[in-house]
Design a protein around this motif. Structure first.
Motif, mmCIF file in Angstrom:
data_model
loop_
_atom_site.group_PDB
_atom_site.id
_atom_site.type_symbol
_atom_site.label_atom_id
_atom_site.label_comp_id
_atom_site.label_asym_id
_atom_site.label_seq_id
_atom_site.Cartn_x
_atom_site.Cartn_y
_atom_site.Cartn_z
ATOM 1 N N GLN A 1 3.149 19.048 16.055
ATOM 2 C CA GLN A 1 2.995 18.703 14.831
ATOM 3 C C GLN A 1 1.696 18.679 14.211
ATOM 4 O OE1 GLN A 1 4.267 14.245 15.268
ATOM 5 N NE2 GLN A 1 6.418 14.879 15.455
ATOM 6 N N TYR A 2 1.864 18.468 12.871
ATOM 7 C CA TYR A 2 0.611 18.926 11.661
ATOM 8 C C TYR A 2 0.478 17.703 10.843
ATOM 9 C CZ TYR A 2 -2.793 20.902 8.647
ATOM 10 O OH TYR A 2 -3.809 21.019 7.683
ATOM 11 N N TYR A 3 -0.555 17.097 10.883
ATOM 12 C CA TYR A 3 -0.777 15.961 9.879
ATOM 13 C C TYR A 3 -1.996 16.422 8.959
ATOM 14 C CZ TYR A 3 1.807 13.553 13.559
ATOM 15 O OH TYR A 3 2.958 13.091 14.401
ATOM 16 N N PRO A 4 -1.613 16.140 7.570
ATOM 17 C CA PRO A 4 -2.572 16.388 6.480
ATOM 18 C C PRO A 4 -3.259 14.913 6.324
ATOM 19 C CG PRO A 4 -0.560 16.524 5.629
ATOM 20 C CD PRO A 4 -0.226 16.480 7.093
ATOM 21 N N VAL A 5 -4.497 14.958 6.490
ATOM 22 C CA VAL A 5 -5.320 13.591 6.186
ATOM 23 C C VAL A 5 -6.490 14.093 5.055
ATOM 24 C CG1 VAL A 5 -6.922 12.039 7.280
ATOM 25 C CG2 VAL A 5 -5.209 13.148 8.680
ATOM 26 N N PRO A 6 -6.341 12.927 4.073
ATOM 27 C CA PRO A 6 -7.153 13.348 2.978
ATOM 28 C C PRO A 6 -8.563 12.440 3.183
ATOM 29 C CG PRO A 6 -5.725 11.333 2.446
ATOM 30 C CD PRO A 6 -5.273 12.132 3.894
ATOM 31 N N VAL A 7 -9.483 13.181 2.963
ATOM 32 C CA VAL A 7 -11.159 12.928 3.319
ATOM 33 C C VAL A 7 -11.929 13.108 2.045
ATOM 34 C CG1 VAL A 7 -13.062 13.221 4.622
ATOM 35 C CG2 VAL A 7 -10.688 13.666 5.705
ATOM 36 N N ASP A 8 -12.787 11.879 1.757
ATOM 37 C CA ASP A 8 -13.569 11.971 0.609
ATOM 38 C C ASP A 8 -14.950 12.603 0.928
ATOM 39 O OD1 ASP A 8 -14.122 11.315 -2.271
ATOM 40 O OD2 ASP A 8 -15.750 10.065 -1.353
ATOM 41 N N ILE A 9 -15.146 13.716 0.637
ATOM 42 C CA ILE A 9 -16.566 14.298 0.734
ATOM 43 C C ILE A 9 -17.650 14.397 -0.423
ATOM 44 C CG2 ILE A 9 -17.821 16.360 1.655
ATOM 45 C CD1 ILE A 9 -15.250 16.996 3.437
ATOM 46 N N GLU A 10 -18.521 13.696 -0.500
ATOM 47 C CA GLU A 10 -19.255 13.598 -1.834
ATOM 48 C C GLU A 10 -18.769 13.250 -2.922
ATOM 49 O OE1 GLU A 10 -21.692 17.194 -1.918
ATOM 50 O OE2 GLU A 10 -22.787 16.653 -0.080
ATOM 51 N N GLY A 11 -17.805 12.486 -2.875
ATOM 52 C CA GLY A 11 -16.902 11.962 -4.085
ATOM 53 C C GLY A 11 -15.780 13.007 -4.617
ATOM 54 N N GLU A 12 -15.386 13.867 -3.605
ATOM 55 C CA GLU A 12 -14.438 15.017 -3.885
ATOM 56 C C GLU A 12 -13.516 14.739 -2.702
ATOM 57 O OE1 GLU A 12 -13.755 17.011 -6.341
ATOM 58 O OE2 GLU A 12 -15.888 16.466 -7.302
ATOM 59 N N PRO A 13 -11.876 14.594 -3.114
ATOM 60 C CA PRO A 13 -10.889 14.432 -2.095
ATOM 61 C C PRO A 13 -10.803 15.834 -1.414
ATOM 62 C CG PRO A 13 -10.163 14.394 -4.095
ATOM 63 C CD PRO A 13 -11.737 14.398 -4.441
ATOM 64 N N VAL A 14 -10.703 16.000 -0.170
ATOM 65 C CA VAL A 14 -10.442 17.073 0.586
ATOM 66 C C VAL A 14 -9.174 16.694 1.625
ATOM 67 C CG1 VAL A 14 -11.413 18.793 2.018
ATOM 68 C CG2 VAL A 14 -12.712 17.850 0.287
ATOM 69 N N MET A 15 -8.408 17.818 1.903
ATOM 70 C CA MET A 15 -7.364 17.419 2.792
ATOM 71 C C MET A 15 -7.769 17.996 3.903
ATOM 72 S SD MET A 15 -5.166 15.623 1.208
ATOM 73 C CE MET A 15 -3.700 15.571 2.403
ATOM 74 N N LEU A 16 -7.819 17.373 4.984
ATOM 75 C CA LEU A 16 -7.966 17.988 6.393
ATOM 76 C C LEU A 16 -6.888 17.806 7.260
ATOM 77 C CD1 LEU A 16 -11.660 16.551 7.257
ATOM 78 C CD2 LEU A 16 -11.077 18.993 6.230
ATOM 79 N N GLY A 17 -6.438 18.781 7.848
ATOM 80 C CA GLY A 17 -5.221 18.689 8.966
ATOM 81 C C GLY A 17 -5.773 18.481 10.685
#
Length: 369
Positions: free
Chosen positions: A283-299
């Protein structure tokens, strides 16, 4: 064994006058052969033999096939056709064969009541206008010399002057034919497969038994030859048995070896290929992460990676050792704390209940510590 009636066929049927004339027990004289129907010999015009025999290709092929179907036991059957005459004398035409259901053994064949019943039934159904003009059998691997038992059958079952006997050795590719003459049973040196002349083997000339009731002679050279033939057949049967046992033994060893190779191959596969197999993504889960105020999706991926049993055992052993080491350090730390508490006059119960009074001196020393 019994002697069949020449003019009787299965189911109580009788032959016509022409058929009976062709199956009479003829003597070796010119007057006897006058009863034969006249016909041109189907072979070459200049064909010469003591008794000319012409056999159709299909009939001879059936004899060869029947003999080759049993290379360890003798087979037998009868020759079906007619006897004729022309200006050169009598001759036989073999049109077909009937395979006999005789009591077949490793050394000889015999014609029983059941055998004759089956032969006459097939003769009536398939060849109602033909006669029995002889018989055949095989000697697989033992040459084509007629034994005394073979001569006994010829003398008492196929005694007509226009009946022959054929023996073939399918292993040596040899054939011999005998016929009834005024001086006894003799070998033919040739016969014809339709128009093609075929040479025959001519072993020593046999002397037929005097009568069915008398015992077969045992002191003659032919008797010695028969004994040698039977001894050779017995030894050949023993060799065939040994060969079969050896074949089964080799097959068993081959199967065992093949199974061992399969086990080794499976073990090698599990040790090499399964160990190197890559992890399988489940399975693969996308996780939103805030890096320096920018939202980034990590898997985040969930993988399935079956580890070999040996590697799992190693991991378990390392975890056990790590756990024991941590347990030892915790126990040592606990002992050290208790020892320091005793030095400062603290009770173990107070430490556990967290109610011990803390003096300025002890607090300072503890802080120093």
């Amino acid at each position: 064994m019994f002697k069949p009636k020449k003019n009787r066929r299965g189911h109580g049927k009788t032959r016509s006058a022409d058929q009976q004339a062709s199956s009479l027990e003829l003597q070796d004289s010119e007057d006897s052969f006058q009863n034969l129907k006249e016909r041109k010999f189907p072979g070459p015009v200049d064909a010469r033999a003591a008794l000319r025999v012409s056999m159709k290709k299909e009939a001879f092929s059936s004899i060869v096939s029947h003999a080759q179907s049993s290379l360890e036991r003798e087979i037998c059957g009868v020759l079906v056709g007619d006897a004729f005459r022309d200006e050169a004398g009598p001759f036989l035409v073999v049109d077909a064969v009937i395979a006999g259901k005789a009591q077949e053994g490793a050394t000889h064949v015999t014609f029983t009541q059941e055998t004759w019943n089956d032969i006459y039934q097939q003769l009536d159904e398939k060849y109602p206008k033909k006669s029995i003009v002889g018989w055949y059998h095989s000697h697989p691997g033992f040459g084509v010399t007629f034994s005394e038992m073979d001569l006994f059958i010829q003398k008492n079952f196929f005694s007509s002057a226009t009946q022959i006997a054929l023996v073939t050795d399918p292993l040596k590719n040899q054939t011999a034919v005998i016929y009834n003459s005024a001086s006894g049973i003799q070998y033919l040196d040739r016969f014809w497969i339709e128009r093609h002349e075929q040479s025959l083997q001519c072993p020593i000339q046999p002397a037929a038994p005097e009568s069915p009731a008398t015992s077969l002679p045992s002191g003659s050279s032919l008797s010695n030859q028969a004994i040698e033939d039977r001894l050779g057949q017995t030894l050949q049967a023993i060799d065939d048995l040994n060969n079969r046992v050896s074949s089964y033994l080799y097959l068993f060893i081959f199967i065992i070896g093949l199974g061992f190779i399969g086990l080794v191959g499976f073990w090698g596969y599990t040790q090499i290929f399964e160990r190197r197999s890559p992890p399988e993504l489940m399975q693969y889960y996308p996780v939103p992460v805030d890096i320096e105020g920018e939202p980034v999706m990590l898997g985040v991926g969930v993988y399935k990676w079956p580890l070999p049993d040996k590697l799992v055992s190693q991991f378990a052993e390392e975890e056990r050792k790590l756990y024991e080491a941590q347990l030892e350090r915790m126990q040592a730390l606990e002992l050290e704390i208790l020892e320091r508490a005793r030095k400062h006059g603290l009770k173990v119960e107070d430490l556990l209940n967290d109610e011990a009074p803390a003096s300025d001196t002890s607090t300072k020393e503890a802080n120093d510590e």
